[in-house]
Write a protein that holds these residues in place. Structure first.
Motif, PDB file in Angstrom:
ATOM      1  N   LEU A 175      35.769  71.144   3.656  1.00  0.00           N
ATOM      2  CA  LEU A 175      34.354  70.912   3.954  1.00  0.00           C
ATOM      3  C   LEU A 175      34.181  70.716   5.454  1.00  0.00           C
ATOM      4  O   LEU A 175      34.868  69.897   6.057  1.00  0.00           O
ATOM      5  CB  LEU A 175      33.852  69.662   3.204  1.00  0.00           C
ATOM      6  CG  LEU A 175      32.485  69.103   3.618  1.00  0.00           C
ATOM      7  CD1 LEU A 175      31.366  70.101   3.341  1.00  0.00           C
ATOM      8  CD2 LEU A 175      32.189  67.787   2.906  1.00  0.00           C
ATOM      9  N   ALA A 187      39.886  62.664  -3.010  1.00  0.00           N
ATOM     10  CA  ALA A 187      39.406  63.529  -1.928  1.00  0.00           C
ATOM     11  C   ALA A 187      40.563  64.103  -1.119  1.00  0.00           C
ATOM     12  O   ALA A 187      40.573  65.296  -0.812  1.00  0.00           O
ATOM     13  CB  ALA A 187      38.465  62.736  -1.021  1.00  0.00           C
ATOM     14  N   HIS A 188      41.540  63.261  -0.774  1.00  0.00           N
ATOM     15  CA  HIS A 188      42.588  63.758   0.123  1.00  0.00           C
ATOM     16  C   HIS A 188      43.491  64.781  -0.552  1.00  0.00           C
ATOM     17  O   HIS A 188      44.173  65.537   0.114  1.00  0.00           O
ATOM     18  CB  HIS A 188      43.390  62.602   0.713  1.00  0.00           C
ATOM     19  CG  HIS A 188      44.245  61.867  -0.268  1.00  0.00           C
ATOM     20  ND1 HIS A 188      43.803  60.755  -0.947  1.00  0.00           N
ATOM     21  CD2 HIS A 188      45.506  62.086  -0.679  1.00  0.00           C
ATOM     22  CE1 HIS A 188      44.766  60.333  -1.740  1.00  0.00           C
ATOM     23  NE2 HIS A 188      45.810  61.105  -1.601  1.00  0.00           N
ATOM     24  N   ALA A 222      41.999  68.633  -0.365  1.00  0.00           N
ATOM     25  CA  ALA A 222      42.289  69.441   0.825  1.00  0.00           C
ATOM     26  C   ALA A 222      43.528  70.291   0.582  1.00  0.00           C
ATOM     27  O   ALA A 222      43.549  71.484   0.894  1.00  0.00           O
ATOM     28  CB  ALA A 222      42.489  68.530   2.035  1.00  0.00           C
ATOM     29  N   TYR A 256      46.914  69.069   8.246  1.00  0.00           N
ATOM     30  CA  TYR A 256      47.656  67.858   7.851  1.00  0.00           C
ATOM     31  C   TYR A 256      48.395  68.020   6.527  1.00  0.00           C
ATOM     32  O   TYR A 256      49.492  67.516   6.354  1.00  0.00           O
ATOM     33  CB  TYR A 256      46.682  66.680   7.766  1.00  0.00           C
ATOM     34  CG  TYR A 256      47.341  65.358   7.470  1.00  0.00           C
ATOM     35  CD1 TYR A 256      47.962  64.640   8.489  1.00  0.00           C
ATOM     36  CD2 TYR A 256      47.365  64.829   6.187  1.00  0.00           C
ATOM     37  CE1 TYR A 256      48.582  63.433   8.241  1.00  0.00           C
ATOM     38  CE2 TYR A 256      47.982  63.622   5.921  1.00  0.00           C
ATOM     39  CZ  TYR A 256      48.589  62.924   6.957  1.00  0.00           C
ATOM     40  OH  TYR A 256      49.202  61.733   6.693  1.00  0.00           O
ATOM     41  N   SER A 257      47.787  68.738   5.573  1.00  0.00           N
ATOM     42  CA  SER A 257      48.411  68.856   4.250  1.00  0.00           C
ATOM     43  C   SER A 257      49.496  69.923   4.199  1.00  0.00           C
ATOM     44  O   SER A 257      50.143  70.096   3.177  1.00  0.00           O
ATOM     45  CB  SER A 257      47.357  69.188   3.190  1.00  0.00           C
ATOM     46  OG  SER A 257      46.367  68.214   3.175  1.00  0.00           O
ATOM     47  N   ALA A 284      33.766  67.711  -2.403  1.00  0.00           N
ATOM     48  CA  ALA A 284      34.907  67.350  -1.553  1.00  0.00           C
ATOM     49  C   ALA A 284      35.582  66.072  -2.032  1.00  0.00           C
ATOM     50  O   ALA A 284      36.662  65.729  -1.558  1.00  0.00           O
ATOM     51  CB  ALA A 284      34.449  67.191  -0.106  1.00  0.00           C
TER      52      ALA A 284
END
Lengths: 307, 238
Positions: free
Chosen positions: B84, B74-75, B78, B106-107, B52
Protein backbone atom coordinates in the motif's frame (compact mmCIF):
# COMPACT_ATOMS: atom_id res chain seq x y z
CA UNK A 1 45.07 22.80 37.53
CA UNK A 2 45.38 19.31 38.95
CA UNK A 3 41.91 19.64 40.42
CA UNK A 4 40.55 20.73 37.07
CA UNK A 5 42.13 17.81 35.24
CA UNK A 6 41.07 15.38 37.93
CA UNK A 7 37.48 16.57 37.77
CA UNK A 8 37.50 16.30 33.98
CA UNK A 9 38.63 12.68 34.23
CA UNK A 10 36.08 11.85 36.92
CA UNK A 11 33.38 13.64 34.94
CA UNK A 12 34.10 11.78 31.71
CA UNK A 13 34.09 8.40 33.46
CA UNK A 14 30.86 9.10 35.33
CA UNK A 15 29.41 10.76 32.24
CA UNK A 16 30.05 7.72 30.06
CA UNK A 17 27.96 5.67 32.50
CA UNK A 18 25.17 8.28 32.37
CA UNK A 19 25.36 8.12 28.59
CA UNK A 20 24.81 4.35 28.52
CA UNK A 21 21.76 4.66 30.75
CA UNK A 22 20.47 7.75 28.91
CA UNK A 23 20.51 5.75 25.65
CA UNK A 24 17.96 3.37 27.15
CA UNK A 25 15.62 6.23 28.05
CA UNK A 26 15.99 7.91 24.71
CA UNK A 27 15.56 4.76 22.57
CA UNK A 28 12.30 3.86 24.30
CA UNK A 29 11.10 7.45 24.14
CA UNK A 30 11.99 7.63 20.45
CA UNK A 31 9.91 4.57 19.64
CA UNK A 32 7.00 4.74 22.08
CA UNK A 33 6.96 8.33 23.31
CA UNK A 34 7.13 6.81 26.78
CA UNK A 35 9.47 7.78 29.60
CA UNK A 36 10.40 4.46 31.11
CA UNK A 37 10.95 5.53 34.70
CA UNK A 38 11.70 1.93 35.64
CA UNK A 39 14.91 2.06 33.62
CA UNK A 40 17.02 3.15 36.60
CA UNK A 41 15.90 0.04 38.47
CA UNK A 42 17.08 -2.12 35.58
CA UNK A 43 20.53 -0.59 36.14
CA UNK A 44 20.33 -1.55 39.81
CA UNK A 45 19.13 -5.10 39.06
CA UNK A 46 22.01 -5.43 36.59
CA UNK A 47 24.49 -4.51 39.30
CA UNK A 48 22.86 -6.88 41.79
CA UNK A 49 22.73 -9.79 39.35
CA UNK A 50 26.38 -9.28 38.46
CA UNK A 51 27.30 -9.11 42.13
CA UNK A 52 25.41 -12.27 43.05
CA UNK A 53 26.70 -14.29 40.12
CA UNK A 54 30.22 -13.01 40.69
CA UNK A 55 30.11 -14.05 44.35
CA UNK A 56 28.76 -17.47 43.42
CA UNK A 57 31.31 -18.04 40.65
CA UNK A 58 34.22 -16.97 42.84
CA UNK A 59 32.86 -19.26 45.56
CA UNK A 60 32.98 -22.17 43.14
CA UNK A 61 36.61 -21.42 42.49
CA UNK A 62 36.28 -19.85 39.03
CA UNK A 63 39.23 -17.57 38.32
CA UNK A 64 38.37 -13.85 38.60
CA UNK A 65 39.43 -13.21 35.01
CA UNK A 66 36.76 -15.60 33.80
CA UNK A 67 34.21 -14.88 36.52
CA UNK A 68 34.00 -11.15 35.77
CA UNK A 69 33.02 -11.32 32.08
CA UNK A 70 30.78 -14.29 32.81
CA UNK A 71 28.87 -12.45 35.53
CA UNK A 72 28.59 -9.33 33.38
CA UNK A 73 27.12 -11.45 30.58
CA UNK A 74 24.68 -13.04 32.99
CA UNK A 75 23.63 -9.62 34.26
CA UNK A 76 23.08 -8.40 30.69
CA UNK A 77 21.07 -11.49 29.84
CA UNK A 78 18.99 -11.20 33.00
CA UNK A 79 18.28 -7.55 32.33
CA UNK A 80 17.30 -8.27 28.74
CA UNK A 81 14.70 -10.73 30.02
CA UNK A 82 13.62 -8.15 32.59
CA UNK A 83 13.36 -5.35 30.01
CA UNK A 84 11.38 -7.60 27.68
CA UNK A 85 9.01 -8.59 30.49
CA UNK A 86 8.47 -5.01 31.68
CA UNK A 87 7.38 -3.95 28.21
CA UNK A 88 5.29 -7.07 27.62
CA UNK A 89 3.49 -7.02 30.95
CA UNK A 90 3.30 -3.36 31.94
CA UNK A 91 3.47 -1.21 28.80
CA UNK A 92 2.11 -3.19 25.87
CA UNK A 93 -1.43 -3.46 27.25
CA UNK A 94 -1.39 0.35 27.58
CA UNK A 95 0.00 1.04 24.10
CA UNK A 96 -3.14 2.89 23.03
CA UNK A 97 -4.07 4.33 26.42
CA UNK A 98 -3.73 8.05 27.21
CA UNK A 99 -0.11 8.97 27.84
CA UNK A 100 -0.52 9.49 31.58
CA UNK A 101 -1.42 5.82 32.13
CA UNK A 102 1.90 4.26 31.00
CA UNK A 103 3.82 7.02 32.78
CA UNK A 104 2.19 6.21 36.11
CA UNK A 105 2.63 2.51 35.37
CA UNK A 106 6.35 3.15 34.81
CA UNK A 107 6.62 4.67 38.28
CA UNK A 108 4.72 1.68 39.62
CA UNK A 109 7.09 -0.76 37.93
CA UNK A 110 9.98 1.16 39.42
CA UNK A 111 8.58 0.80 42.94
CA UNK A 112 7.84 -2.89 42.41
CA UNK A 113 11.38 -3.58 41.21
CA UNK A 114 12.94 -1.63 44.09
CA UNK A 115 10.95 -3.58 46.64
CA UNK A 116 11.62 -6.85 44.91
CA UNK A 117 15.34 -6.11 45.00
CA UNK A 118 15.08 -5.17 48.67
CA UNK A 119 13.42 -8.52 49.41
CA UNK A 120 16.04 -10.48 47.50
CA UNK A 121 19.22 -8.60 48.37
CA UNK A 122 18.23 -6.83 51.57
CA UNK A 123 18.61 -3.23 52.66
CA UNK A 124 22.32 -3.25 53.30
CA UNK A 125 25.11 -2.05 51.06
CA UNK A 126 26.95 -4.84 49.28
CA UNK A 127 30.60 -4.39 48.56
CA UNK A 128 31.59 -5.19 45.03
CA UNK A 129 34.73 -7.35 45.03
CA UNK A 130 37.77 -5.62 43.66
CA UNK A 131 39.11 -7.91 40.98
CA UNK A 132 41.15 -5.49 38.94
CA UNK A 133 44.27 -4.00 40.48
CA UNK A 134 43.77 -0.27 40.88
CA UNK A 135 47.19 0.77 39.53
CA UNK A 136 46.70 4.52 39.65
CA UNK A 137 48.20 6.29 36.67
CA UNK A 138 49.40 9.84 37.02
CA UNK A 139 48.45 12.20 34.18
CA UNK A 140 49.75 15.71 34.80
CA UNK A 141 49.04 15.44 38.51
CA UNK A 142 45.60 13.88 38.11
CA UNK A 143 44.96 10.25 38.94
CA UNK A 144 43.11 7.73 36.82
CA UNK A 145 42.93 4.07 37.80
CA UNK A 146 42.49 0.91 35.74
CA UNK A 147 38.83 0.49 36.51
CA UNK A 148 38.10 4.03 35.32
CA UNK A 149 40.00 3.44 32.08
CA UNK A 150 38.13 0.19 31.48
CA UNK A 151 34.77 1.84 32.21
CA UNK A 152 35.40 4.70 29.81
CA UNK A 153 36.76 2.56 26.97
CA UNK A 154 34.07 -0.11 27.36
CA UNK A 155 31.31 2.51 27.45
CA UNK A 156 32.61 4.14 24.27
CA UNK A 157 32.82 0.73 22.60
CA UNK A 158 29.22 -0.12 23.47
CA UNK A 159 28.03 3.28 22.26
CA UNK A 160 29.91 2.88 18.97
CA UNK A 161 28.44 -0.61 18.59
CA UNK A 162 24.93 0.71 19.13
CA UNK A 163 25.44 3.44 16.55
CA UNK A 164 26.57 0.86 14.01
CA UNK A 165 23.51 -1.30 14.71
CA UNK A 166 21.09 1.63 14.48
CA UNK A 167 22.61 3.32 11.44
CA UNK A 168 23.94 0.48 9.36
CA UNK A 169 21.82 -2.63 9.83
CA UNK A 170 18.42 -3.88 8.75
CA UNK A 171 17.32 -4.03 12.40
CA UNK A 172 18.47 -0.45 12.93
CA UNK A 173 16.53 0.75 9.91
CA UNK A 174 13.45 -1.02 11.22
CA UNK A 175 13.92 0.65 14.63
CA UNK A 176 14.15 4.08 13.04
CA UNK A 177 11.18 3.34 10.80
CA UNK A 178 9.02 2.30 13.77
CA UNK A 179 10.15 5.41 15.67
CA UNK A 180 9.05 7.60 12.81
CA UNK A 181 5.83 6.04 11.55
CA UNK A 182 4.47 2.79 12.98
CA UNK A 183 1.79 2.34 10.33
CA UNK A 184 4.20 2.81 7.45
CA UNK A 185 6.69 0.47 9.11
CA UNK A 186 4.00 -2.22 9.33
CA UNK A 187 3.23 -1.75 5.65
CA UNK A 188 6.88 -2.51 4.95
CA UNK A 189 6.50 -5.82 6.76
CA UNK A 190 8.03 -4.76 10.09
CA UNK A 191 6.66 -6.60 13.12
CA UNK A 192 6.54 -3.56 15.38
CA UNK A 193 6.00 -5.56 18.57
CA UNK A 194 9.18 -7.45 17.89
CA UNK A 195 11.15 -4.26 17.21
CA UNK A 196 9.82 -2.66 20.38
CA UNK A 197 10.79 -5.76 22.40
CA UNK A 198 14.29 -5.73 20.93
CA UNK A 199 14.63 -2.03 21.71
CA UNK A 200 13.79 -2.67 25.36
CA UNK A 201 16.25 -5.55 25.44
CA UNK A 202 19.12 -3.52 23.97
CA UNK A 203 18.46 -0.64 26.36
CA UNK A 204 18.33 -3.05 29.30
CA UNK A 205 21.60 -4.73 28.32
CA UNK A 206 23.28 -1.31 28.27
CA UNK A 207 21.71 -0.56 31.64
CA UNK A 208 23.14 -3.78 33.08
CA UNK A 209 26.64 -2.85 31.91
CA UNK A 210 26.22 0.61 33.41
CA UNK A 211 25.10 -0.94 36.71
CA UNK A 212 28.21 -3.10 36.87
CA UNK A 213 30.38 -0.09 36.03
CA UNK A 214 28.93 2.05 38.78
CA UNK A 215 29.26 -0.63 41.44
CA UNK A 216 32.76 -1.56 40.31
CA UNK A 217 33.81 2.07 40.34
CA UNK A 218 32.47 2.82 43.83
CA UNK A 219 32.88 -0.74 45.09
CA UNK A 220 29.26 -0.71 46.29
CA UNK A 221 25.82 -1.90 45.25
CA UNK A 222 22.50 -1.15 46.92
CA UNK A 223 18.84 -1.71 46.13
CA UNK A 224 18.25 2.06 46.00
CA UNK A 225 21.17 2.92 43.71
CA UNK A 226 19.07 2.97 40.54
CA UNK A 227 16.78 5.78 41.58
CA UNK A 228 19.12 8.80 41.57
CA UNK A 229 21.22 7.31 38.78
CA UNK A 230 18.11 6.86 36.66
CA UNK A 231 16.96 10.43 37.26
CA UNK A 232 20.37 11.76 36.32
CA UNK A 233 20.54 9.67 33.15
CA UNK A 234 17.04 10.89 32.30
CA UNK A 235 18.34 14.44 32.80
CA UNK A 236 21.22 13.63 30.45
CA UNK A 237 18.77 12.37 27.82
CA UNK A 238 16.69 15.55 28.13
CA UNK A 239 19.83 17.71 28.00
CA UNK A 240 20.90 16.09 24.73
CA UNK A 241 17.38 16.08 23.28
CA UNK A 242 15.22 13.12 24.22
CA UNK A 243 14.66 10.70 21.39
CA UNK A 244 18.05 11.51 19.87
CA UNK A 245 20.78 8.88 20.34
CA UNK A 246 23.74 11.19 19.78
CA UNK A 247 22.05 13.64 22.13
CA UNK A 248 21.89 11.02 24.88
CA UNK A 249 25.61 10.32 24.57
CA UNK A 250 26.54 14.00 24.46
CA UNK A 251 24.15 14.79 27.31
CA UNK A 252 25.59 12.00 29.44
CA UNK A 253 29.18 13.12 29.04
CA UNK A 254 28.26 16.79 29.54
CA UNK A 255 26.24 16.06 32.65
CA UNK A 256 29.12 14.04 34.09
CA UNK A 257 31.47 16.96 33.48
CA UNK A 258 29.09 19.60 34.84
CA UNK A 259 28.51 17.58 37.97
CA UNK A 260 32.12 16.82 38.59
CA UNK A 261 33.43 20.32 37.90
CA UNK A 262 30.58 21.77 39.94
CA UNK A 263 31.38 19.53 42.88
CA UNK A 264 35.08 20.34 42.54
CA UNK A 265 34.68 24.09 42.65
CA UNK A 266 31.49 24.78 44.59
CA UNK A 267 33.40 24.94 47.86
CA UNK A 268 35.79 27.60 46.57
CA UNK A 269 33.06 29.57 44.85
CA UNK A 270 30.80 29.77 47.88
CA UNK A 271 33.60 30.27 50.39
CA UNK A 272 33.00 26.84 51.83
CA UNK A 273 29.28 27.39 52.41
CA UNK A 274 28.31 24.54 50.07
CA UNK A 275 30.49 21.44 49.83
CA UNK A 276 30.92 18.76 47.22
CA UNK A 277 28.11 16.84 48.91
CA UNK A 278 25.84 19.16 46.89
CA UNK A 279 26.99 17.35 43.74
CA UNK A 280 23.56 15.88 43.03
CA UNK A 281 22.00 19.32 42.90
CA UNK A 282 23.80 20.21 39.68
CA UNK A 283 22.07 17.56 37.63
CA UNK A 284 18.68 18.88 38.59
CA UNK A 285 19.68 22.49 38.01
CA UNK A 286 20.62 21.37 34.53
CA UNK A 287 17.27 19.62 34.10
CA UNK A 288 15.33 22.72 35.13
CA UNK A 289 17.49 25.01 33.01
CA UNK A 290 17.06 22.84 29.90
CA UNK A 291 13.32 22.52 30.37
CA UNK A 292 12.98 26.29 30.73
CA UNK A 293 15.48 27.49 28.14
CA UNK A 294 15.60 24.78 25.49
CA UNK A 295 13.02 22.04 26.04
CA UNK A 296 14.04 20.26 22.84
CA UNK A 297 17.56 19.74 24.22
CA UNK A 298 20.92 20.39 22.58
CA UNK A 299 20.50 18.11 19.55
CA UNK A 300 16.73 17.64 19.65
CA UNK A 301 14.62 18.76 16.77
CA UNK A 302 11.96 21.27 17.36
CA UNK A 303 8.62 19.55 17.10
CA UNK A 304 7.82 20.81 13.64
CA UNK A 305 4.98 19.67 11.47
CA UNK A 306 5.87 16.97 9.05
CA UNK A 307 6.57 17.86 5.48
CA UNK B 1 -13.81 -15.15 -11.25
CA UNK B 2 -11.40 -17.90 -10.28
CA UNK B 3 -8.45 -15.87 -11.50
CA UNK B 4 -9.23 -13.03 -9.06
CA UNK B 5 -6.16 -12.07 -7.09
CA UNK B 6 -8.25 -10.09 -4.64
CA UNK B 7 -11.85 -10.89 -3.81
CA UNK B 8 -13.83 -8.91 -1.25
CA UNK B 9 -17.35 -9.88 -0.30
CA UNK B 10 -19.69 -8.20 2.15
CA UNK B 11 -16.85 -6.30 3.79
CA UNK B 12 -17.89 -4.17 6.76
CA UNK B 13 -15.61 -1.90 8.76
CA UNK B 14 -16.53 0.08 11.82
CA UNK B 15 -14.33 2.99 12.72
CA UNK B 16 -14.73 4.64 16.11
CA UNK B 17 -18.36 3.60 16.34
CA UNK B 18 -19.23 4.66 12.80
CA UNK B 19 -19.91 2.10 10.10
CA UNK B 20 -17.45 3.40 7.54
CA UNK B 21 -17.85 0.45 5.16
CA UNK B 22 -21.29 -1.10 4.94
CA UNK B 23 -20.77 -4.38 3.15
CA UNK B 24 -18.97 -3.98 -0.16
CA UNK B 25 -18.09 -6.47 -2.88
CA UNK B 26 -15.05 -5.84 -5.04
CA UNK B 27 -12.51 -7.86 -6.94
CA UNK B 28 -9.25 -7.32 -8.75
CA UNK B 29 -8.13 -9.87 -11.34
CA UNK B 30 -4.50 -10.71 -11.96
CA UNK B 31 -2.86 -7.97 -13.99
CA UNK B 32 -5.87 -5.71 -13.80
CA UNK B 33 -5.85 -1.99 -12.97
CA UNK B 34 -9.00 -1.17 -11.01
CA UNK B 35 -10.01 2.33 -9.91
CA UNK B 36 -12.00 3.05 -6.77
CA UNK B 37 -13.44 6.53 -6.96
CA UNK B 38 -15.80 8.58 -4.87
CA UNK B 39 -15.96 11.77 -2.87
CA UNK B 40 -14.22 12.61 0.36
CA UNK B 41 -15.28 10.39 3.24
CA UNK B 42 -16.83 7.71 1.03
CA UNK B 43 -14.70 5.01 2.66
CA UNK B 44 -12.02 4.54 0.00
CA UNK B 45 -9.04 4.97 2.32
CA UNK B 46 -10.71 2.82 4.96
CA UNK B 47 -11.07 0.06 2.38
CA UNK B 48 -7.37 0.16 1.48
CA UNK B 49 -6.25 0.31 5.13
CA UNK B 50 -8.39 -2.73 5.88
CA UNK B 51 -6.90 -4.62 2.95
CA UNK B 52 -3.40 -3.75 4.20
CA UNK B 53 -4.33 -5.01 7.68
CA UNK B 54 -4.12 -1.66 9.49
CA UNK B 55 -7.85 -1.80 10.27
CA UNK B 56 -9.88 -4.85 11.16
CA UNK B 57 -13.10 -5.78 9.41
CA UNK B 58 -16.33 -6.01 11.39
CA UNK B 59 -17.72 -8.51 8.90
CA UNK B 60 -17.39 -10.00 5.46
CA UNK B 61 -14.50 -11.71 3.73
CA UNK B 62 -11.24 -10.75 2.12
CA UNK B 63 -9.62 -13.43 -0.02
CA UNK B 64 -6.22 -12.86 -1.56
CA UNK B 65 -4.73 -15.40 -3.91
CA UNK B 66 -7.45 -17.82 -2.79
CA UNK B 67 -6.62 -17.51 0.93
CA UNK B 68 -8.52 -15.71 3.64
CA UNK B 69 -6.66 -12.73 5.12
CA UNK B 70 -8.73 -12.74 8.33
CA UNK B 71 -5.97 -13.77 10.70
CA UNK B 72 -3.01 -12.38 8.77
CA UNK B 73 -1.28 -9.48 10.59
CA UNK B 74 -0.44 -6.33 8.63
CA UNK B 75 3.30 -6.98 8.61
CA UNK B 76 2.78 -10.46 7.13
CA UNK B 77 0.68 -9.15 4.26
CA UNK B 78 3.70 -7.27 2.89
CA UNK B 79 5.56 -10.56 2.54
CA UNK B 80 2.54 -12.03 0.74
CA UNK B 81 2.86 -9.41 -1.97
CA UNK B 82 0.36 -6.79 -0.82
CA UNK B 83 1.74 -3.25 -0.89
CA UNK B 84 0.00 0.00 0.00
CA UNK B 85 1.25 3.45 -0.89
CA UNK B 86 -0.63 5.29 1.84
CA UNK B 87 -2.46 8.57 1.63
CA UNK B 88 -0.03 11.35 2.44
CA UNK B 89 2.78 9.03 1.26
CA UNK B 90 4.13 8.06 4.69
CA UNK B 91 7.78 8.28 3.70
CA UNK B 92 10.35 8.01 6.48
CA UNK B 93 11.39 11.65 6.51
CA UNK B 94 14.48 11.18 8.68
CA UNK B 95 15.85 8.38 6.52
CA UNK B 96 17.59 8.72 3.18
CA UNK B 97 15.89 7.85 -0.08
CA UNK B 98 17.95 4.68 -0.32
CA UNK B 99 17.07 3.66 3.24
CA UNK B 100 13.40 4.22 2.42
CA UNK B 101 13.70 1.91 -0.56
CA UNK B 102 15.55 -0.69 1.51
CA UNK B 103 12.68 -0.57 4.01
CA UNK B 104 10.42 -1.48 1.12
CA UNK B 105 12.47 -4.64 0.65
CA UNK B 106 12.36 -5.43 4.40
CA UNK B 107 10.51 -8.73 3.92
CA UNK B 108 12.94 -9.97 1.30
CA UNK B 109 16.23 -11.63 2.04
CA UNK B 110 18.15 -12.01 -1.23
CA UNK B 111 20.59 -9.09 -1.09
CA UNK B 112 21.79 -9.29 -4.67
CA UNK B 113 18.21 -9.24 -5.96
CA UNK B 114 17.47 -6.27 -3.70
CA UNK B 115 20.51 -4.45 -5.11
CA UNK B 116 19.31 -5.14 -8.65
CA UNK B 117 15.84 -3.82 -7.82
CA UNK B 118 17.35 -0.68 -6.29
CA UNK B 119 19.05 0.04 -9.60
CA UNK B 120 15.79 -0.65 -11.43
CA UNK B 121 14.00 1.91 -9.24
CA UNK B 122 16.69 4.48 -9.95
CA UNK B 123 16.15 3.72 -13.62
CA UNK B 124 12.39 4.19 -13.26
CA UNK B 125 12.82 7.36 -11.16
CA UNK B 126 16.19 8.89 -12.17
CA UNK B 127 15.61 11.80 -9.83
CA UNK B 128 15.69 9.44 -6.84
CA UNK B 129 18.96 7.92 -8.02
CA UNK B 130 20.61 11.33 -8.16
CA UNK B 131 19.59 12.04 -4.58
CA UNK B 132 19.71 8.63 -2.96
CA UNK B 133 21.64 9.84 0.11
CA UNK B 134 19.36 12.81 0.71
CA UNK B 135 16.86 12.68 3.60
CA UNK B 136 13.39 11.94 2.26
CA UNK B 137 11.92 14.73 4.41
CA UNK B 138 13.79 17.33 2.36
CA UNK B 139 12.12 16.30 -0.92
CA UNK B 140 9.20 17.96 -2.68
CA UNK B 141 5.75 16.38 -2.50
CA UNK B 142 6.09 14.86 -5.95
CA UNK B 143 9.49 13.40 -5.18
CA UNK B 144 8.13 11.97 -1.93
CA UNK B 145 5.34 10.34 -3.93
CA UNK B 146 8.01 8.76 -6.13
CA UNK B 147 9.84 7.51 -3.02
CA UNK B 148 6.60 6.03 -1.67
CA UNK B 149 5.87 4.27 -4.96
CA UNK B 150 9.41 3.01 -5.46
CA UNK B 151 9.45 1.83 -1.83
CA UNK B 152 6.24 -0.15 -2.38
CA UNK B 153 7.62 -1.66 -5.60
CA UNK B 154 10.76 -2.76 -3.74
CA UNK B 155 8.65 -5.42 -2.03
CA UNK B 156 7.93 -6.92 -5.48
CA UNK B 157 4.19 -6.77 -4.82
CA UNK B 158 1.56 -8.72 -6.72
CA UNK B 159 -1.12 -6.30 -5.59
CA UNK B 160 -0.18 -2.63 -5.47
CA UNK B 161 -2.65 -0.30 -3.79
CA UNK B 162 -2.29 3.43 -4.30
CA UNK B 163 -4.16 5.91 -2.12
CA UNK B 164 -4.64 9.32 -3.73
CA UNK B 165 -1.30 9.47 -5.54
CA UNK B 166 -2.20 12.80 -7.15
CA UNK B 167 -3.09 14.58 -3.92
CA UNK B 168 -1.37 17.94 -3.47
CA UNK B 169 0.82 17.61 -6.54
CA UNK B 170 1.37 20.09 -9.37
CA UNK B 171 -0.32 19.10 -12.67
CA UNK B 172 2.97 18.23 -14.34
CA UNK B 173 3.92 15.93 -11.49
CA UNK B 174 0.47 14.32 -11.51
CA UNK B 175 1.01 13.54 -15.18
CA UNK B 176 4.38 11.97 -14.41
CA UNK B 177 3.00 9.84 -11.57
CA UNK B 178 0.14 8.58 -13.74
CA UNK B 179 2.52 7.77 -16.58
CA UNK B 180 4.45 5.66 -14.11
CA UNK B 181 1.28 3.93 -12.93
CA UNK B 182 0.52 3.07 -16.55
CA UNK B 183 4.05 1.70 -17.02
CA UNK B 184 3.82 -0.45 -13.90
CA UNK B 185 0.42 -1.77 -14.97
CA UNK B 186 1.85 -2.66 -18.36
CA UNK B 187 4.30 -4.98 -16.60
CA UNK B 188 1.32 -7.04 -15.48
CA UNK B 189 1.04 -5.99 -11.84
CA UNK B 190 -2.43 -5.88 -10.29
CA UNK B 191 -3.27 -2.37 -9.12
CA UNK B 192 -6.08 -0.99 -6.99
CA UNK B 193 -6.10 2.77 -7.40
CA UNK B 194 -8.01 5.11 -5.12
CA UNK B 195 -8.46 8.61 -6.46
CA UNK B 196 -10.58 11.68 -5.99
CA UNK B 197 -9.61 12.76 -9.46
CA UNK B 198 -12.11 10.41 -11.11
CA UNK B 199 -11.33 11.29 -14.70
CA UNK B 200 -7.60 10.59 -14.35
CA UNK B 201 -8.25 7.32 -12.55
CA UNK B 202 -10.83 6.04 -15.02
CA UNK B 203 -8.59 6.98 -17.95
CA UNK B 204 -5.84 4.60 -16.82
CA UNK B 205 -8.05 1.88 -15.32
CA UNK B 206 -9.75 -1.06 -16.98
CA UNK B 207 -12.62 -1.24 -14.50
CA UNK B 208 -13.91 1.05 -11.82
CA UNK B 209 -16.05 1.14 -8.71
CA UNK B 210 -17.87 4.22 -7.47
CA UNK B 211 -18.13 4.44 -3.71
CA UNK B 212 -20.51 6.62 -1.74
CA UNK B 213 -21.11 6.67 2.04
CA UNK B 214 -19.46 3.31 2.62
CA UNK B 215 -21.21 1.43 -0.19
CA UNK B 216 -20.48 0.68 -3.85
CA UNK B 217 -23.02 2.64 -5.93
CA UNK B 218 -21.84 1.72 -9.40
CA UNK B 219 -19.29 -0.49 -11.04
CA UNK B 220 -18.28 -1.42 -14.54
CA UNK B 221 -15.76 -0.95 -17.30
CA UNK B 222 -13.82 2.29 -16.87
CA UNK B 223 -14.93 3.59 -20.26
CA UNK B 224 -18.60 3.02 -19.44
CA UNK B 225 -18.26 4.78 -16.09
CA UNK B 226 -16.55 7.72 -17.76
CA UNK B 227 -19.51 8.01 -20.10
CA UNK B 228 -22.24 7.40 -17.57
CA UNK B 229 -24.49 10.33 -16.69
CA UNK B 230 -24.41 9.66 -12.97
CA UNK B 231 -20.60 9.68 -12.82
CA UNK B 232 -20.40 12.69 -15.11
CA UNK B 233 -22.71 14.68 -12.90
CA UNK B 234 -21.29 13.66 -9.55
CA UNK B 235 -17.54 13.47 -10.16
CA UNK B 236 -16.57 14.88 -13.48
CA UNK B 237 -18.35 18.19 -13.26
CA UNK B 238 -20.22 17.52 -16.51
Amino acid sequence: MEIFLQQIINGLVQGSVYALVALGYTMVYGILGLINFAHGEVVMIGAMLALSSLTALLGWGVTPLLALPLSISLAMLGCMVLGYSIERIAYRPLRHAPRLAPLITAIGVSIVLQNLAMMIWGRSYHSFPQLIANNPHNIGGAIINNIQIIIFVLALAFMAGLMVVVNRTRLGRAMRAVAENQHAAQLMGVDINRVISITFMIGSALAAIAGVMVSANYGLAHYYMGFILGLKAFTAAVLGGIGNLRGAMLGGLLLGLIESLGAGYIGDLTGGFFGSNYQDVFAFFVLIAVLVLRPSGLLGERLAERA
Amino acid sequence: MTDSLLEISGLKVAYGGIHAIKGIDLHVASGELVALIGSNGAGKTTTLKTLAGLLHPAGGQIRYDGKSLDSVAAHRRAAMGIALVPEGRGVFARMTIEENLLMGAYSRSNNSEIATDLERMYGLFPRLGERKDQLAGTLSGGEQQMVAMARALMSRPRLLMLDEPSMGLAPLMVQKIFDTIRDIAALGMSILLVEQNARLALEVAQRGYVMESGAIMLSGAAGELLGSDAVQRAYLGG
